[in-house]
Enzyme design. Structure first.
Site, PDB file in Angstrom:
ATOM      1  N   ASP A  71       0.832  -1.207   0.000  1.00 50.72           N
ATOM      2  CA  ASP A  71       0.000   0.000   0.000  1.00 50.72           C
ATOM      3  C   ASP A  71       0.863   1.253   0.000  1.00 50.72           C
ATOM      4  O   ASP A  71       2.046   1.229   0.361  1.00 50.72           O
ATOM      5  CB  ASP A  71      -0.939   0.005   1.213  1.00 50.72           C
ATOM      6  CG  ASP A  71      -0.205  -0.070   2.538  1.00 50.72           C
ATOM      7  OD1 ASP A  71       0.804  -0.811   2.628  1.00 50.72           O
ATOM      8  OD2 ASP A  71      -0.606   0.610   3.498  1.00 50.72           O
ATOM      9  N   GLU A 101       0.018  -1.364   5.640  1.00 50.54           N
ATOM     10  CA  GLU A 101       1.088  -0.944   6.556  1.00 50.54           C
ATOM     11  C   GLU A 101       0.910   0.506   6.973  1.00 50.54           C
ATOM     12  O   GLU A 101       1.184   0.880   8.112  1.00 50.54           O
ATOM     13  CB  GLU A 101       2.461  -1.125   5.893  1.00 50.54           C
ATOM     14  CG  GLU A 101       3.649  -0.867   6.823  1.00 50.54           C
ATOM     15  CD  GLU A 101       4.165   0.571   6.810  1.00 50.54           C
ATOM     16  OE1 GLU A 101       5.013   0.893   7.661  1.00 50.54           O
ATOM     17  OE2 GLU A 101       3.715   1.395   5.972  1.00 50.54           O
ATOM     18  N   GLU A 116      12.070  -1.045   3.456  1.00 48.45           N
ATOM     19  CA  GLU A 116      11.666   0.363   3.590  1.00 48.45           C
ATOM     20  C   GLU A 116      12.850   1.255   3.199  1.00 48.45           C
ATOM     21  O   GLU A 116      14.002   0.841   3.287  1.00 48.45           O
ATOM     22  CB  GLU A 116      11.262   0.662   5.051  1.00 48.45           C
ATOM     23  CG  GLU A 116       9.999  -0.039   5.511  1.00 48.45           C
ATOM     24  CD  GLU A 116       8.721   0.671   5.085  1.00 48.45           C
ATOM     25  OE1 GLU A 116       8.799   1.668   4.349  1.00 48.45           O
ATOM     26  OE2 GLU A 116       7.645   0.195   5.494  1.00 48.45           O
TER      27      GLU A 116
HETATM   28 ZN   LIG Z   1       6.726   2.208   4.050  1.00 45.12          ZN
END
Ligand SMILES: [Zn+2]
Length: 381
Positions: A80, A142, A167
């Site tokens: 997402d 998330e 990330e």
């Molecule tokens: Zn992220």
């Protein structure tokens, strides 16, 4: 082996909107991205398992597996993105624009693009050499509730030895972050005419006592705990918002305080809630039934990787950077519940995330691919 083109992968995955938001007007299904990933990793020989996230229609997790047995490496990310502010983007968020050695688009670094990196890194490896399983995890939501990662941790159907969450850390290994909690403390009194205080129970006066106690708790957290990996080395408690009463001539019947708590690794959210409750027990005894504490969202626990982990050593070796701590939250505390050493490491800078004109700097492409190849060779070959 298929011939997957990095830029085409990027264009394809950014083109499928997968916004998650607590505002239903923004919130979208991530099914399109999950299906695209299923297609990519099927081409690379993986077996795909797609599971709906409980109680969230239209939201799915994907686990792709290559190789047999337990252990091995898990490469993880979320599917997402956050919503976008159309007025502040100079480009279409869903069309990858290449300009100034950058790829612009929503999710280029946070973090749908990471799956394209995984695909091109795997394409260059001889995957017939796998001795331990290699898995890809793609989660839902998330950016809002972390419901996808929570469901994966809860189901616990996979048991990797190591996990890397891509990330945007600027390709610097991240081995710890604080947790995050938002709590509401509600005082319910009894309203009445202001001319006689005995006509009611004043919620603002009770809240004043609560604030006094919580100020003491702030100090206790500061003196009791210390983790020098963080710039602010102790759990924090912030007074974020307060609302109460409606007019000067009424006894205030209700007052609500919203606080934010950030536990350091080693201090669980449950422990902080216990401290909060015992800290307020005197106020509670004085005013039975008046105090009510509740989560404004499910707590995100703190996270730390064991400092002696091979995963940290190999990631430091591959990137040339020492592992560090950060001040934002990730899915790491949930992925870690699978029993694996977990690291956060990916291309792009966090300062670029959640911003208009989000972009990937193309100088990350080769080093990220090489780091991923190194980790797969080291932990699966
Ligand atoms: Zn992220």
């Amino acid at each position: 082996m298929p011939n997957l083109d990095f830029f085409q992968l990027y264009r394809d995955i950014i083109a499928i909107p997968s916004i998650s938001s607590t505002d239903p007007a923004w919130d979208q299904s991530n099914q399109g991205v999950i299906q695209l990933l299923a297609d990519w990793f099927t081409q690379l020989g993986f077996t795909i398992e797609i599971t709906p996230v409980p109680d969230l229609p239209g939201k799915f997790n994907l686990v792709a597996t290559l190789g047999q047995g337990e252990g091995g490496l898990l490469l993880a990310g979320h599917t997402d993105t956050v919503p976008f502010d159309a007025g502040r983007w100079s480009k279409d968020p869903f069309t990858v624009t290449e300009e100034n050695n950058r790829l612009y688009g929503l999710g280029t670094i946070d973090m749908k693009g990471f799956f394209a990196f995984i695909a091109i890194a795997l394409q260059e490896l001889d995957l017939s050499q796998l001795k331990k399983p290699l898995r890809i995890l793609a989660t839902a939501d998330e950016e809002t509730t972390m419901a996808g990662a929570r469901a994966i941790a809860e189901a616990a159907t996979i048991k990797p030895d190591y996990a890397v969450i891509g990330e945007p850390t600027g390709l610097v290994p991240v081995m710890m972050h604080k947790g995050h909690m938002s709590e509401s403390i509600r005082v319910t009194g009894k309203s009445g005419h202001s001319s006689d205080p005995a006509n009611g129970v004043n919620a603002i006066e009770i809240m004043h006592k609560v604030l006094g106690k919580l100020t003491l708790l702030q100090q206790e957290l500061k003196s009791k705990y210390s983790n020098q990996h963080f710039k602010v080395p102790y759990p924090t408690l912030n007074f974020g918002a307060i609302h109460g009463g409606d007019s000067a001539n009424r006894i205030c019947g209700c007052c609500e305080l919203q606080i934010d708590l950030r536990p350091i690794p080693g201090v669980s959210p449950e422990e902080l809630i216990e401290m909060l409750e015992s800290n307020l027990s005197e106020v509670h005894e004085c005013h039975p039934g008046c105090l009510h504490i509740s989560h404004m969202h499910d707590p995100i626990p703190p996270y730390a990787c064991a400092p002696e982990s091979d995963l940290i050593r190999e990631a430091e070796l591959a990137t040339g950077h020492q592992a560090e701590s950060v001040n934002y939250c990730t899915e790491a505390p949930f992925v870690q519940q699978l029993g694996c050493d977990t690291l956060v490491l990916g291309p792009g800078h966090i300062t670029q995330a959640h911003q208009p004109d989000e972009y990937l700097d193309l100088s990350f492409v080769t080093p990220t691919k090489e780091v991923l190849m190194h980790l797969v060779r080291r932990f699966c070959f």
